[in-house]
Write an enzyme that holds these catalytic residues in place. Structure first.
Site, PDB file in Angstrom:
ATOM      1  CB  CYS A   1      -0.737  -0.031   0.920  1.00 46.98           C
ATOM      2  SG  CYS A   1      -1.945  -1.252   1.641  1.00 46.98           S
TER       3      CYS A   1
ATOM      4  CG  ASP B   1      16.516  36.478 -13.011  1.00 46.93           C
ATOM      5  OD1 ASP B   1      15.824  37.416 -13.042  1.00 46.93           O
ATOM      6  OD2 ASP B   1      16.148  35.560 -14.021  1.00 46.93           O
TER       7      ASP B   1
END
Length: 484
Positions: free
Chosen positions: A32, A447
């Site tokens: 599971c 940037d």
């Protein structure tokens, strides 16, 4: 995590760990996901596995209630740059199905025996078992959501024969293909085969998901003919064409404003065998295997980024469905505003894109192949000759294989090779590394929005060092920063 902390996660049904590990119950023979709603088993009966393939190899079958094979992939494979992480990304892209273990080993630069040994040692399963688990999941989805013939499902999922397909389904799901199909019909999951409605999929993710910001990012960069974004915010549909190993495709993904744990998707494919590859590439584009809990723990505690993270929980770092396309578009538009770069991309697609056999809405073409662009004059582009030469150089390097940008490449080496090409800036190479190669820890050099954001927030220039290993997510928070 040690086994006791894993068991605590199982006891609390903690969905944060779905896909990060699996547990199996010796008394039932079932494995599971940690958040399975069934009664928690006794500790002495529980076994833990790093992958579904390892649990299957241990003789356990998938739980029919929690569907452990349908969880998001582990975010670990996005972050890791070693051979195991690279191998997992390539297996997800379907390389083992198309090229075998030998082809996987060649791409990694190791012998097949070394790859087998390392995967078995760390994951409890080799490349064949990992690819088999992926094929089984694809087959279950097709059986339960389409009306495709069983033989078509088998080959679309990547199985070599119907017999191999039948044996695998019985072993993993303890049911025949017909029984799985009937279960899907009873659950109301069916929606026809691949016809006008395409192949329906649910693309799972974990935690919060900032869908609006991601769709905004893709929409403002959408190149007409190849991409389109329609609808009102919160209920938009993003569509685009796909160049795939065996043919072409069209993907449609619906924005999810409710954090229900999955995005609705439909795929139209010229070759159904490209289904697994197309799905994985969409997952990379939408960053669906990310771990937002780990990102929030690191960035949310930062005094600079904390308020931004709280304002936009679940921020993702979009990837790319085609690394070559992303690289060409990045070089073509480097240094330009987003709108100007998009217009150049539209001119390029109109001149050199491969037409679809039949238009699908506003989608009419595939993005141009790099082999075509490497020889193209590019006279249609109103840019300098230096920029045209840079586009041709990048296209030629990708076409001939001197620069590789597939899912399993060494990211640092790929960035160095890109920067060595004429006309490719450091910012562009970093941007390609972040998006095309899915690196979660990239902050492109110099940037302007990052520098402006740091100044506005009163942060020191070296503040970004504290954001590792999630600087790509920090970058997107800064890009989406509210100027107020």
């Amino acid at each position: 995590m040690d086994e006791e902390s894993r068991y605590e996660a199982v006891c609390s049904r903690d969905a944060r760990f779905d896909g990060e590990f699996f547990f199996a119950v010796a008394t039932t023979g079932i494995y599971c996901r940690p958040s399975c709603p069934a009664v928690t088993p006794k500790r002495q009966n529980v076994r833990f596995y790093p992958t579904a393939a390892a649990a299957q190899r241990g003789g356990f079958r998938a739980c029919r209630r929690c569907r452990p094979d349908a969880v998001p992939g582990s975010a670990e494979w996005n972050a890791r740059a070693d051979v195991v992480g690279r191998a997992m990304r390539l297996i997800g892209d379907g390389v083992v199905d198309r090229e075998g273990v030998a082809g996987l080993a060649v791409r990694l630069g190791y012998s097949a025996r070394q790859v087998q040994r390392q995967l078995n040692a760390e994951l409890g399963a080799g490349p064949v078992a990992l690819a088999r688990a992926q094929r089984a999941h694809t087959a279950r989805v097709l059986l339960q959501t389409t009306e495709l013939q069983v033989a078509d499902v088998a080959f679309a999922a990547g199985f070599a024969s119907v017999r191999q397909f039948n044996d695998t389904i019985r072993e993993i799901y303890a049911a025949t293909p017909s029984a799985l199909r009937d279960a899907g019909r009873r659950a109301g999951e069916r929606s026809g085969g691949q016809g006008p409605g395409g192949v329906p999929l649910r693309l799972a993710y974990r935690g919060r998901y900032a869908a609006a910001e991601l769709f905004d990012f893709l929409g403002c960069r959408a190149v007409a003919g190849v991409e389109e974004l329609a609808g009102e915010r919160g209920h938009r549909v993003y569509r685009r064409t796909l160049r795939l190993p065996r043919g072409w495709g069209v993907a449609e993904v619906t924005e999810d404003a409710g954090d229900r744990g999955w995005l609705a998707c439909r795929l139209w494919l010229s070759e159904l065998q490209d289904l697994t590859c197309a799905t994985q590439r969409l997952r990379r584009l939408l960053d669906l295997d990310a771990d937002p809990y780990a990102v929030a723990d690191r960035l949310g505690a930062d005094p600079v980024l904390g308020p931004l993270v709280a304002r936009r929980p679940g921020m993702r770092a979009p990837g790319a469905v085609d690394p070559a396309e992303l690289a060409v578009r990045a070089v073509l538009g480097q240094g330009l505003p987003v709108a100007a770069a998009r217009r150049l991309g539209e001119v390029l697609v109109a001149a050199y894109g491969e037409p679809l056999p039949a238009p699908q809405g506003g989608l009419t073409r595939l993005f141009p192949a790099v082999a075509v662009l490497a020889q193209a004059p590019l006279a249609e582009l109103e840019v300098t000759e230096e920029r045209r030469a840079a586009v041709r150089a990048v296209s030629a390097a990708l076409a001939e294989g001197s620069v590789l940008l597939d899912a399993g490449v060494d990211r640092e080496q790929a960035e160095r090779e890109l920067r060595a090409l004429p006309g490719v800036s450091a910012w562009t190479a970093g941007y390609v590394r972040m998006r095309a190669l899915g690196d979660p820890d990239v902050l492109p050099a110099r940037d302007p929005l990052v520098r402006a954001g740091l100044r506005a927030l009163g942060a020191a220039p070296d503040a970004a060092e504290g954001w590792r290993p999630w600087r790509s997510y920090a970058l997107h928070h800064l890009w989406h920063r509210d100027p107020r």
